[in-house]
Design an enzyme around this catalytic site. Structure first.
Site, mmCIF file in Angstrom:
data_model
loop_
_atom_site.group_PDB
_atom_site.id
_atom_site.type_symbol
_atom_site.label_atom_id
_atom_site.label_comp_id
_atom_site.label_asym_id
_atom_site.label_seq_id
_atom_site.Cartn_x
_atom_site.Cartn_y
_atom_site.Cartn_z
ATOM 1 N N CYS A 117 3.202 -16.426 -1.288
ATOM 2 C CA CYS A 117 3.882 -16.727 -0.021
ATOM 3 C C CYS A 117 2.862 -16.965 1.081
ATOM 4 C CB CYS A 117 4.808 -15.585 0.381
ATOM 5 S SG CYS A 117 6.122 -15.222 -0.812
ATOM 6 N N CYS A 130 3.613 -10.767 -0.609
ATOM 7 C CA CYS A 130 3.566 -11.777 -1.668
ATOM 8 C C CYS A 130 2.381 -12.721 -1.471
ATOM 9 C CB CYS A 130 4.895 -12.541 -1.665
ATOM 10 S SG CYS A 130 4.925 -14.035 -2.637
#
Length: 143
Positions: free
Chosen positions: A63, A60
């Site tokens: 993230c 991600c």
């Protein structure tokens, strides 16, 4: 339908593009990683008064952007509020789907602010450390 027919799932072969270079994950040494067992112990035995729990995944992009911001937010909160420590934990939704399911994680990254083991606020997405600090102070009454 505007989507092409894929036929049966077993006969679908995704088209591959040019190879990409994957960047190594950002390691958050000051933000411990939890598993479902350690989270269960943490929240049931003696939950931290103030907890910021982050759901993320290695693949991600947001993230990875959030990682250093969490470290910075923890350092700022530790300096501003040494008498009221805020605990930071994270977990990888791919490594531990049990936690993700139990906490109803929908989007990544998900940042849960928990007071005495109860979620009081949830954010989804990457945020700068200043915004995370402000949100923690509001959620935990540290203003």
């Amino acid at each position: 339908s505007f989507l092409p027919s894929l036929g049966s799932v077993s006969s679908f072969t995704p088209k591959r593009g040019p190879p990409t270079t994957l960047r190594p994950p950002i390691i958050l040494s000051s933000v411990p990683v939890l598993t479902s067992e350690s989270l269960e112990c943490t929240l049931s035995i003696e939950p931290p008064k103030y907890l910021v729990l982050t759901a993320s995944a290695i693949w991600c992009g947001p993230c990875q952007i959030l990682g250093p911001q969490l470290v910075s937010a923890k350092e700022i909160l530790d300096e501003k509020h040494p008498e009221s420590p805020v605990t930071f934990y994270k977990f990888d939704t791919d490594d531990d789907e049990v936690i993700a399911s139990r906490l109803n994680v929908g989007g990544l990254p998900s940042i849960m602010f928990m007071k005495d083991g109860v979620e009081v606020k949830r954010l989804e997405g990457a945020f700068p450390s200043e915004e995370l600090v402000g949100e923690a102070e509001r959620c935990f009454g540290l203003l």
